[in-house]
Motif scaffolding. Structure first.
Motif, PDB file in Angstrom:
ATOM      1  N   ARG A 136      -7.384   7.104   4.472  1.00  0.00           N
ATOM      2  CA  ARG A 136      -7.888   6.819   3.128  1.00  0.00           C
ATOM      3  C   ARG A 136      -8.707   7.996   2.623  1.00  0.00           C
ATOM      4  O   ARG A 136      -9.489   8.588   3.353  1.00  0.00           O
ATOM      5  N   ASN A 137      -8.510   8.324   1.343  1.00  0.00           N
ATOM      6  CA  ASN A 137      -9.278   9.390   0.706  1.00  0.00           C
ATOM      7  C   ASN A 137      -9.558   9.030  -0.741  1.00  0.00           C
ATOM      8  O   ASN A 137      -9.242   7.909  -1.173  1.00  0.00           O
TER       9      ASN A 137
ATOM     10  N   GLN B  94      -9.754  -6.620  -2.283  1.00  0.00           N
ATOM     11  CA  GLN B  94      -9.564  -5.402  -1.502  1.00  0.00           C
ATOM     12  C   GLN B  94     -10.052  -5.595  -0.067  1.00  0.00           C
ATOM     13  O   GLN B  94      -9.494  -5.023   0.874  1.00  0.00           O
TER      14      GLN B  94
ATOM     15  N   PHE C 127      -2.945   4.391   8.150  1.00  0.00           N
ATOM     16  CA  PHE C 127      -3.276   5.065   6.892  1.00  0.00           C
ATOM     17  C   PHE C 127      -4.501   5.956   7.064  1.00  0.00           C
ATOM     18  O   PHE C 127      -5.388   5.658   7.866  1.00  0.00           O
TER      19      PHE C 127
ATOM     20  N   SER D 196      -7.949  -4.749   3.302  1.00  0.00           N
ATOM     21  CA  SER D 196      -8.494  -3.912   4.381  1.00  0.00           C
ATOM     22  C   SER D 196      -8.484  -4.653   5.717  1.00  0.00           C
ATOM     23  O   SER D 196      -8.152  -4.076   6.757  1.00  0.00           O
TER      24      SER D 196
ATOM     25  N   ILE E 178       0.846  -1.207   0.000  1.00  0.00           N
ATOM     26  CA  ILE E 178       0.000   0.000   0.000  1.00  0.00           C
ATOM     27  C   ILE E 178       0.874   1.248   0.000  1.00  0.00           C
ATOM     28  O   ILE E 178       0.601   2.219  -0.714  1.00  0.00           O
TER      29      ILE E 178
ATOM     30  N   GLY F 231      -6.555   7.723  -2.725  1.00  0.00           N
ATOM     31  CA  GLY F 231      -5.845   6.515  -2.305  1.00  0.00           C
ATOM     32  C   GLY F 231      -5.660   6.455  -0.808  1.00  0.00           C
ATOM     33  O   GLY F 231      -6.602   6.664  -0.053  1.00  0.00           O
ATOM     34  N   ALA F 232      -4.418   6.192  -0.388  1.00  0.00           N
ATOM     35  CA  ALA F 232      -4.113   6.040   1.035  1.00  0.00           C
ATOM     36  C   ALA F 232      -2.812   6.757   1.357  1.00  0.00           C
ATOM     37  O   ALA F 232      -1.823   6.616   0.624  1.00  0.00           O
TER      38      ALA F 232
ATOM     39  N   GLN G  74      -3.462   4.106  14.136  1.00  0.00           N
ATOM     40  CA  GLN G  74      -3.913   4.163  12.752  1.00  0.00           C
ATOM     41  C   GLN G  74      -2.701   4.369  11.861  1.00  0.00           C
ATOM     42  O   GLN G  74      -1.859   5.243  12.129  1.00  0.00           O
TER      43      GLN G  74
ATOM     44  N   SER H 220      -2.391   2.909  -2.715  1.00  0.00           N
ATOM     45  CA  SER H 220      -3.792   2.551  -2.875  1.00  0.00           C
ATOM     46  C   SER H 220      -4.065   1.146  -2.349  1.00  0.00           C
ATOM     47  O   SER H 220      -3.284   0.225  -2.618  1.00  0.00           O
ATOM     48  N   PHE H 221      -5.167   0.981  -1.624  1.00  0.00           N
ATOM     49  CA  PHE H 221      -5.585  -0.345  -1.178  1.00  0.00           C
ATOM     50  C   PHE H 221      -5.954  -1.211  -2.383  1.00  0.00           C
ATOM     51  O   PHE H 221      -5.644  -2.406  -2.420  1.00  0.00           O
TER      52      PHE H 221
END
Length: 283
Positions: free
Chosen positions: A50-51, A29, A48, A33, A12, A54-55, A46, A17-18
Motif C-alpha cells: 500500500r502507498n 475500508q 499488496f 483491510s 482491490i 493505492g495498492a 503479503q 485501491s482499498f
C-alpha cells in the motif's frame, strides 16, 4: 478460502485501491483491510503493497490472482448449475454490448433454442467495463465486445468483422450543404487513429454513445454519421439513407471473451459455435 475474501482481493486488484474496493463492495475500508489481512495470514505471504497512490500487487499477489479468479468462477458456476431449470442440462451465461444484441446476439439466442434446446441461457446487456468485471468474477461465461481488454487466463476469439460506413439522409431539392454530423462514440480504436473524433466534420450538434440511438435519430431528424453497414443496409435499400461517396470504410470487429478453463465445457463450445454460425455467411 472464504468467497468474500477472494472477491475483495480481486476488487482491490481491479480498482487499485482499498478505499475504492470498499465503496464498490458496500463495506467499510476496515472490513476490506481485515479480509486481506486474514487472507495474507492464511497464505503466509503479503499480497499488496500500500502507498499514497493505492495498492500494488506483490509477486505473490500476482501469482495468487489467477487462483482467486478461478475460485470465484467455480463458485458462480456452481450457483448457476444449481439453478438449472427442469428439463435443461446446463446453463450458459452470456453478456454483450447493447448494440450487439440486434441482430447478432438475438440471432444467436434463436440458434441456441433451435440447436441446443437443453442449454438454458442467462442473457445480460451491459457496458464493456461491467461485462469484463462480470466475466472476471465468473458471473458470465462469455462476453461479446467490440474492443475487449486482455485478461490473464482468458481467451479472445473473433466473432464478426462488421464495417462502419458513412451514411446520410438524402438531400432535399436544392440542398447544397452537408447535413448535420451525428458523432457516435465507437471508441478510441475508431476515432483517434483515423482523425474521426467529434470535430471530424465540424463540432457535432449531437454526440451519442450508442449506434442504434444515433441511427434512429438520423432517420427521424436527418443528418449523417458512421454506422454499422448491416444496420444501415435496409434503410439504404428503402431510400431512407444513402452512402456518402468517397468516404472511407472501417472494420469494426466483435470478439468473444471467455475463461481458458471454459474450453473444456461442451455447452460453452456450442455457444461459441453458435456465435460463428449466425454471422452472415458463417465462419
Amino acid at each position: 478460502m472464504d468467497i468474500d475474501r477472494a472477491r475483495t482481493f480481486l476488487e482491490i486488484v481491479h480498482t487499485g485501491s482499498f478505499l475504492k474496493a470498499a465503496d464498490r463492495l458496500h463495506v467499510t475500508q476496515t472490513t476490506v483491510s481485515a479480509r486481506i489481512r486474514t487472507l495474507e495470514d492464511e497464505l503466509g505471504r503479503q499480497l499488496f503493497v500500500r502507498n499514497r497512490n493505492g495498492a500494488v500487487l506483490t509477486a505473490a499477489g500476482r501469482e495468487f490472482e489467477r487462483f482467486a479468479q478461478s475460485f470465484l468462477q467455480v463458485w458462480e458456476r456452481a450457483r448457476q448449475q444449481l439453478r438449472i431449470p427442469p428439463g435443461r442440462t446446463s446453463v450458459v451465461a452470456l453478456g454483450g454490448e447493447l448494440s450487439l444484441w440486434n441482430p447478432l446476439l438475438l440471432e444467436w439466442l434463436v440458434w441456441m433454442k433451435k440447436n441446443q434446446p437443453g442449454i438454458a441461457i442467462h442473457a445480460n446487456v451491459g457496458v464493456p467495463d461491467q461485462l469484463i468485471e462480470q466475466l472476471r468474477t465468473g458471473v458470465l461465461d462469455i462476453a461479446v465486445l467490440y474492443a475487449p481488454m486482455l485478461l490473464p487466463g482468458f481467451k479472445v476469439e473473433l466473432v464478426e468483422e462488421e464495417e462502419l460506413v458513412l451514411v446520410r439522409t438524402p438531400p432535399a431539392a436544392g440542398q447544397v450543404e452537408d447535413p448535420d454530423y451525428v458523432h457516435v462514440d465507437w471508441g478510441p480504436q475508431f476515432a483517434a487513429p483515423r482523425g474521426l473524433g467529434p470535430a471530424a466534420f465540424g463540432e457535432p450538434g449531437l454526440m451519442v454513445g450508442l449506434g442504434p440511438l444515433g441511427l434512429n435519430y438520423v432517420l427521424r431528424a436527418g443528418g449523417m454519421g458512421y454506422f454499422r453497414k448491416g444496420a444501415a443496409a435496409p434503410h439504404i435499400a428503402k431510400g431512407e439513407l444513402e452512402r456518402v461517396e468517397g468516404a472511407p470504410e472501417f472494420t469494426y470487429p466483435a470478439y468473444a471473451v471467455y475463461p481458458e478453463s471454459a474450453e473444456a465445457r461442451s455447452d460453452v463450445r456450442e455457444a461459441l459455435r453458435g456465435l460463428k454460425e449466425v454471422v452472415p455467411g458463417g465462419r
